[in-house]
Motif scaffolding. Sequence first.
Motif: not given
Length: 180
Positions: A39-43, A71-72, A107-115, A141-144
């Motif tokens: 995931i951009k940038t440091r992923g 965009l997500y 952190y919150t899980g929102r980046t992962v949800r977008a990904a 969000l329920p992300i681990r």
Amino acid sequence: MKFKANIMDEKAIQRATTRIAHEIIEKNKGIENIVLVGIKTRGVPLANRIAEKIEKIENEKVNVGILDITLYRDDLTKVDENPILNNTSINFDINEKIVILVDDVLYTGRTVRAALDGIMDRGRAKSIQLAVLIDRGHRELPIRADYVGKNVPTSKEEIIRVQFEEVDDINQVTISKLEQ
């Protein structure tokens, strides 16, 4: 911001990356059908480092892609009216593949949800797993994560900063506190 501590130095990052690579291989019983998507940038540099470790262990390359989630994002209108796209580059089929999303901090899980939305727009993966260097808690969000380099419990007033040589000319993870 007030510097608090250096959490990981270059050696600690290397050890965590090696451990994540071994865990990916072990959990998936090898690397057949595995692809990494940073995931951009440091992923992205983290995904490349994990891929290099996997190649050293298994003597086989793993495909690595780049995902721009701009965009997500669910806060896109708050970020910018004209977002800058840094280009997604996934030059391989993800259908029926085990996609391992890679990011620096969870952190919150929102980046992962977008990904997840970004990956699902590109095909139907067999499964999607998550690898992160730092898990700092505070999920909204329920992300681990399936693979974690280091768990770092934080307060919401603290900032975790991952720096990679490829982007920042230094390899380290620091924690700072917002000054009030």
